[in-house]
Enzyme design. Structure first.
Site, mmCIF file in Angstrom:
data_model
loop_
_atom_site.group_PDB
_atom_site.id
_atom_site.type_symbol
_atom_site.label_atom_id
_atom_site.label_comp_id
_atom_site.label_asym_id
_atom_site.label_seq_id
_atom_site.Cartn_x
_atom_site.Cartn_y
_atom_site.Cartn_z
ATOM 1 N N THR A 235 34.875 28.701 45.720
ATOM 2 C CA THR A 235 34.190 29.977 45.907
ATOM 3 C C THR A 235 32.689 29.725 45.819
ATOM 4 O O THR A 235 32.238 28.586 45.960
ATOM 5 C CB THR A 235 34.706 31.033 44.908
ATOM 6 O OG1 THR A 235 34.143 32.307 45.239
ATOM 7 C CG2 THR A 235 34.363 30.697 43.467
ATOM 8 N N ASN A 236 31.893 30.764 45.629
ATOM 9 C CA ASN A 236 30.435 30.577 45.521
ATOM 10 C C ASN A 236 29.882 31.518 44.462
ATOM 11 O O ASN A 236 30.621 32.270 43.836
ATOM 12 C CB ASN A 236 29.768 30.785 46.883
ATOM 13 C CG ASN A 236 30.058 32.159 47.441
ATOM 14 O OD1 ASN A 236 29.743 33.169 46.847
ATOM 15 N ND2 ASN A 236 30.693 32.198 48.603
ATOM 16 N N ASP A 237 28.575 31.480 44.273
ATOM 17 C CA ASP A 237 27.932 32.200 43.163
ATOM 18 C C ASP A 237 27.704 33.688 43.408
ATOM 19 O O ASP A 237 27.116 34.359 42.571
ATOM 20 C CB ASP A 237 26.578 31.558 42.851
ATOM 21 C CG ASP A 237 26.730 30.275 42.051
ATOM 22 O OD1 ASP A 237 27.697 30.186 41.274
ATOM 23 O OD2 ASP A 237 25.890 29.378 42.210
#
Ligand code: CTP
Ligand code: CA
Length: 228
Positions: free
Chosen positions: A33-35
């Site tokens: 996933t990402n931030d």
């Protein structure tokens, strides 16, 4: 010239907002996933509702907290799931705001069982996800309005304009995520808003809520001008 109270600026409009990161499975217990926190998209959904719109919020992986009142929430996981949901909603939508941070790549293979460690290196093969915003831009009908986002760390104006044209957006909100107070996870943002002819607004540091409000007032004014 007519005057609209803030609460009626988007009356009768159906607004679709995407928020958060996507989640790409590697195996039953691991993912990429990402931030993205989803805060920008949640703030836009809340403001759009306050301005009288009917709002659907399609949210991926978020830590943005409470779902804004009066907003219909659809949860999605992967980029492909978000793609399917958003394209299904498109015909009933007047305004689309794509604040989600969609993964560009996903594991080529999702393992059905937990991957066991071995003495060897592990190479994960990644493949491209579909570009949701580009697909929306290709299918956009007269009267529909699309706002894209762009997260950049360099050459912001050039990259932003390329994305706006390639994805057939009406407006594009670009933020330099390398700046303090902008980008992932923060409650504030520093944005530049572009249209097909270039820079429209250069905004100073402000809360995501304030940015949401400014953006939606701009959208409302552009929609009224094109008449309905
Ligand atoms: N976007 C999308 N689907 C993707 C990738 C991006 O809908 N598979 C959307 C994002 O929601 C955002 C816009 O496209 O509104 C720009 O995202 P960004 O990551 O800045 O641009 P990319 O086109 O993915 O290019 P790059 O990451 O290489 O800069
Ligand atoms: Ca990207």
């Amino acid at each position: 010239e007519s005057y609209f109270a803030e609460e009626q600026l988007l009356q009768g409009k159906r607004v679709l907002v995407t928020a958060g990161g996507t989640l790409e499975r590697i195996d039953p217990v691991r993912y990429i996933t990402n931030d993205s926190s989803g805060k920008m998209g949640f703030a836009i959904a809340a403001e759009a509702r306050r301005m009288g719109a009917e709002v659907v919020l399609v949210a991926g992986n978020t830590s943005a907290g409470e779902v804004p009142g009066g907003v219909s929430l659809v949860r999605t996981g992967s980029a492909q799931q978000m793609y399917d949901e958003v394209l299904q909603q498109l015909p009933q939508t007047d305004i689309i705001i794509k604040a989600a941070a969609v993964a560009d790549y996903r594991p080529k293979q999702t393992f059905q069982q937990k991957i066991k460690k071995t003495g060897e290196e592990l190479v994960l093969e990644l493949e491209r996800t579909p570009d949701i915003l580009q697909a929306l831009g290709q299918r956009k009908k007269n009267g529909q309005f699309i706002v894209g986002f762009a997260a950049e760390t360099e050459q912001l104006e050039q990259y932003a304009m390329e994305k706006l044209i390639r994805k057939n957006c009406d407006l594009l909100v670009a933020n330099n995520v390398a700046l303090e107070g902008a980008g992932f996870g923060t409650d504030t943002n520093i944005a530049k808003i572009f249209d097909r002819s270039g820079l429209v607004q250069e905004l100073p540091l402000m809360t995501k809520q304030e940015l949401a409000s400014r953006l939606l007032r701009l959208v409302a004014s552009r929609i009224q001008r094109s008449g309905d």
